[in-house]
Design a protein around this motif. Structure first.
Motif, mmCIF file in Angstrom:
data_model
loop_
_atom_site.group_PDB
_atom_site.id
_atom_site.type_symbol
_atom_site.label_atom_id
_atom_site.label_comp_id
_atom_site.label_asym_id
_atom_site.label_seq_id
_atom_site.Cartn_x
_atom_site.Cartn_y
_atom_site.Cartn_z
ATOM 1 N N SER A 1 22.467 73.541 22.524
ATOM 2 C CA SER A 1 22.689 72.395 23.405
ATOM 3 C C SER A 1 21.922 72.538 24.713
ATOM 4 O O SER A 1 21.419 71.556 25.258
ATOM 5 C CB SER A 1 24.189 72.243 23.693
ATOM 6 N N LEU B 1 19.328 69.811 26.206
ATOM 7 C CA LEU B 1 19.555 69.158 27.491
ATOM 8 C C LEU B 1 18.419 69.432 28.472
ATOM 9 O O LEU B 1 18.132 68.592 29.331
ATOM 10 C CB LEU B 1 20.888 69.638 28.076
ATOM 11 N N LEU C 1 16.160 66.618 27.631
ATOM 12 C CA LEU C 1 16.645 65.250 27.848
ATOM 13 C C LEU C 1 16.817 64.913 29.321
ATOM 14 O O LEU C 1 16.592 63.758 29.718
ATOM 15 C CB LEU C 1 17.983 65.058 27.119
ATOM 16 N N PHE C 2 17.220 65.863 30.139
ATOM 17 C CA PHE C 2 17.457 65.565 31.552
ATOM 18 C C PHE C 2 16.208 65.047 32.272
ATOM 19 O O PHE C 2 16.281 64.061 33.007
ATOM 20 C CB PHE C 2 18.011 66.800 32.270
ATOM 21 N N ARG D 1 21.539 59.012 27.486
ATOM 22 C CA ARG D 1 22.744 59.185 28.298
ATOM 23 C C ARG D 1 23.973 59.443 27.432
ATOM 24 O O ARG D 1 24.764 60.361 27.715
ATOM 25 C CB ARG D 1 22.955 57.933 29.146
ATOM 26 N N THR E 1 23.979 60.644 24.447
ATOM 27 C CA THR E 1 23.818 61.942 23.791
ATOM 28 C C THR E 1 24.235 63.077 24.708
ATOM 29 O O THR E 1 24.935 64.014 24.289
ATOM 30 C CB THR E 1 22.362 62.121 23.344
ATOM 31 N N ILE E 2 23.825 63.010 25.966
ATOM 32 C CA ILE E 2 24.182 64.064 26.921
ATOM 33 C C ILE E 2 25.693 64.129 27.111
ATOM 34 O O ILE E 2 26.311 65.205 27.055
ATOM 35 C CB ILE E 2 23.460 63.829 28.258
ATOM 36 N N ASP F 1 27.545 65.312 23.904
ATOM 37 C CA ASP F 1 27.308 66.726 23.606
ATOM 38 C C ASP F 1 28.150 67.620 24.510
ATOM 39 O O ASP F 1 28.771 68.588 24.049
ATOM 40 C CB ASP F 1 25.823 67.036 23.776
ATOM 41 N N VAL G 1 24.320 73.398 32.666
ATOM 42 C CA VAL G 1 24.130 71.973 32.957
ATOM 43 C C VAL G 1 24.308 71.700 34.442
ATOM 44 O O VAL G 1 23.543 70.937 35.047
ATOM 45 C CB VAL G 1 25.106 71.136 32.112
#
Length: 754
Positions: free
Chosen positions: A113, A117, A120-121, A137, A139-140, A143, A160
């Motif tokens: 994960s 991330l 994706l971020f 958004r 998905t984040i 998860d 995160v």
């Protein structure tokens, strides 16, 4: 040979065969893998060439990557690098496909994960597609929620939170432009970079707010991320961070509302009535109603303030000083609405932690004017920032300015009431800020003809009767305050706190009530009962409003260490205490001693249902005191208890901690309705009143019509037509005209008869 060609060319068929037997089709996979590497090199040079085939190969390898982990070890890194470094040159379809494949690799366990991330971020502030942005958004959030469902995943949360903190921190060295004059151009060369850092920080704040709202994160680290966003150079990021602490919702995207869809309680109750009655069905209905009530209370309480976040602030004194420095330094760059947001947050942090930021009271002086825009919100923030440790010397100029600007004959009544209410709220928190001569002038407004001004002046008078009656004139102190001063009661000086509480207010009433219930129940309370049913009455939602004698609640552990425990809501302290029944209708009842200290809190765990019952008993006692002639003090106590109960039932348990604009404005007269509102009110009043209308001449005819004026005149009272032209003309007729009129009437009657 044809079968082998078919397997190699048909990727879905080859994918199916590889999943069944990966070792047998490794050679075919390596052929497609080499083909993917060659097309990837071409694709990086010219993304438009063979884009469709490249997307198919990426999807194929993502589906079977877990079958060949050694050969595809670099595949996720290649996709991530391609997406981050060549994002602008990729087509929307390729971007969406790569993101979907990365999510699929994470679901298959190929990547973690954290690795997903990290890719994706950075995409959130760069993407312009609303579909892809919404997908990333969700998905984040899903998860992180899934990872923290059973227990807190501290490793993922720390990673995160570090990424989000870095997203906010990267733009902190920018230039503060503010939001006043939003259309003005930014300095050349820095506009694009500052906008990107602002978007990046904005998404970090939005995601942190979402995770806090869903209850996934509830510690001090997400609060620190949003607290840093309050000082970001971008006014948009500042606004989102300020709204988080103020408890208001200001979102840039539509959030996932699946959890907010409350069940239809009415349909469930109806279904429960018509279906077979079972114990499991009753438990399910109670559980559903309890969850719906909690969601409603959380939604209602969100309009006041994010009180838990305010309490979790790290170093609130420094946070408050930074807010004031930003407010004072960039006063000309921020709009009034944005400055009011900063004032509100500064006031609530100051009140919650009892901070001392003296410069704020000097700064706010220039906004204390009755013609200032949004002055009720400014005055509410000013009063909110005062507490019992605020130095009175800093507040005396503020109260003088309020009296000079708002309380004089040259302004309207609503302005005077707002000024008096503001001074009252300030003095409620710090009574030593009032001057004796000024107080004497202000309480004279209780003789005003305006109801709002009178109420505000009487509220100020009553406040000082309670906190410091020595500042009032002798005839204005009242009986209770005068008797207290005669006995030597003096207000506590500045910096001194009241004596510590030794008992819970009204706990003696609850103790006597539980003793009376136990006497009525006798030994029946010791019978065995169902374990599930024994816990039904511990909370307020499931507790009955009439009585709490059903014997349900928390467990009371005996002090002698006995292993025997009993589940009972009416289990209380040692029976050696004094027993008395509450009520005045019983002839032989004992009145509880007001100086007696109850031991109930030391022998029993008080449940929410116990506190709810305690409030009801206090209201009953206050009502009896009012009925027996307790005076205005008893009436005020009853009103405060009823208001607190109403606020608690609506979910706003912290409503007394924060001041709203309505507290400053006070009661106001109803504004005169305009023409549209009057017409709408008239039309609403006519609905459903057709049956009361006259049926004559409308529906009793073949052709519906109204009556003529002559027909209407026949039914009019004589006094309504005395001044009409026809009646006056008959009085002035001559004898000849009367004869002609009578002859014409006779001829007309004869013709009608024949």
């Amino acid at each position: 040979m044809p079968r082998g060609v078919l397997r190699t060319a048909n990727l879905p068929q080859l994918q199916n065969l590889i999943k069944r037997d990966a070792a047998a089709y490794k050679e075919e996979f390596l052929q497609q893998w080499n083909h993917y590497n060659s097309i990837r090199q071409i694709f990086q040079i010219n993304p438009d060439e063979q884009a469709a085939h490249f997307r198919e190969l990426v999807t194929f390898i993502s589906q079977v990557a877990q079958c060949y982990p050694k050969e595809t070890a670099e595949f996720p890194t290649q996709l991530s690098t391609l997406l981050l470094e060549h994002y602008g040159s990729l087509s929307p379809d390729i971007r969406h496909s790569i993101v979907q494949n990365l999510v699929m690799l994470k679901n298959k366990g190929v990547i973690t994960s954290i690795e997903l991330l990290k890719t994706l971020f950075p995409l959130l502030p760069r993407t312009t597609s609303s579909t892809l942005r919404t997908f990333i958004r969700k998905t984040i959030l899903s998860d992180i929620k899934t990872a923290n469902m059973r227990s807190k995943n501290h490793k993922l949360n720390r990673a995160v939170q570090a990424m989000l903190f870095g997203m906010v921190e990267r733009g902190m060295d920018g230039t503060v432009t503010g939001d006043k004059g939003k259309s003005r151009s930014q300095p050349a060369g820095s506009a694009e970079g500052q906008a990107n850092s602002g978007d990046e920080a904005m998404w970090a704040v939005v995601l942190t707010k979402e995770l806090w709202k869903k209850g996934i994160w509830d510690d001090a680290k997400p609060v620190s991320i949003v607290a840093l966003g309050c000082f970001h150079p971008s006014a948009k990021v500042q606004s989102a961070s300020l709204h988080f602490f103020l408890g208001s919702d200001e979102e840039v995207e539509d959030s996932d509302d699946e959890e907010d869809n409350a069940p239809d309680i009415r349909s469930l109750e109806h279904k429960r009535e018509v279906t077979k009655k079972t114990r499991s069905g009753d438990k399910k209905l109670r559980r559903t109603m309890k969850e719906a009530s909690k969601k409603r209370k959380r939604k209602d309480a969100g309009s006041l303030a994010n009180f838990p976040a305010l309490q979790l602030l790290n170093d609130p004194q420094t946070f408050g000083e930074k807010l004031y420095d930003m407010l004072n330094k960039y006063d000309n760059r921020f709009s009034l609405d944005h400055k009011i947001l900063i004032m509100q947050l500064l006031a609530r942090v100051t009140s919650a932690h009892k901070l001392t930021v003296l410069g704020f009271y000097t700064y706010v002086l220039k906004y204390i004017s009755y013609h200032q825009l949004r002055v009720p919100a400014i005055l509410a923030s000013l009063a909110q920032s005062v507490h019992d440790f605020t130095p009175p010397d800093a507040l005396i100029p503020v109260i003088r300015k309020l009296a000079q600007e708002f309380i004089h004959p040259g302004v309207g009544a609503e302005v005077v009431s707002a000024g008096l209410n503001s001074i009252r709220e300030i003095c409620r928190r710090q009574p030593w800020a009032m001057e004796e001569d000024l107080l004497g002038d202000l309480v004279e407004y209780r003789k005003s003809r305006d109801k709002a001004v009178t109420a505000a002046a009487r509220g100020l008078l009553q406040l000082f009767r309670e906190v410091n009656p020595g500042m009032l004139k002798r005839r204005e102190r009242g009986k209770t305050a005068s008797m207290g001063m005669a006995q030597g009661n003096q207000p506590a000086p500045f910096g001194h706190s009241a004596q510590a509480a030794v008992d819970i207010d009204g706990l003696v009433l609850l103790e006597d009530h539980l003793n009376a219930l136990r006497e009525e129940a006798g030994e029946a309370s010791g019978e065995d009962e169902d374990d599930e049913e024994a816990w039904n009455g511990w909370d307020v939602e499931s507790d009955s409003s009439d009585s709490s004698s059903d014997g349900e609640g928390w467990i009371d552990v005996d002090s002698d260490g006995d292993d025997h425990v009993s589940i009972s809501d009416s289990e209380d302290e040692d029976e050696k205490g004094k027993k008395a029944k509450v009520g005045e209708n019983n002839p032989g009842e004992e009145i509880p001693d007001p100086n007696r200290t109850s031991t109930l809190a030391t022998t029993k765990i008080l449940t929410p249902a116990d506190f709810a019952k305690l409030n009801d008993l206090k209201i009953q006692a206050a009502t009896k005191a009012v009925e027996s002639g307790g005076g205005s003090a008893a009436k005020r106590k009853l009103a405060s208890l009823e208001a607190a109960k109403k606020a608690a039932s609506s979910g706003n348990d912290d409503s007394n901690l924060f001041i709203s604009e309505m507290d400053i404005l006070g009661p106001r007269k109803k504004a005169k309705a305009d023409y549209e509102e009057r017409m709408a009110s008239i039309a609403k009043g006519r609905e459903g009143r057709e049956k009361f209308g006259s049926m004559k001449g409308k529906r009793n005819k073949e052709q519906p019509s109204s009556t003529t004026n002559r027909e209407k005149a026949r039914n009019k009272p004589i006094m309504m037509i005395m001044g009409s032209k026809g009646v006056k003309g008959k009085k002035k007729q001559s004898l000849r005209e009367k004869q002609q009129r009578l002859r014409a009437h006779i001829d007309k009657a004869k013709k009608a008869y024949h």
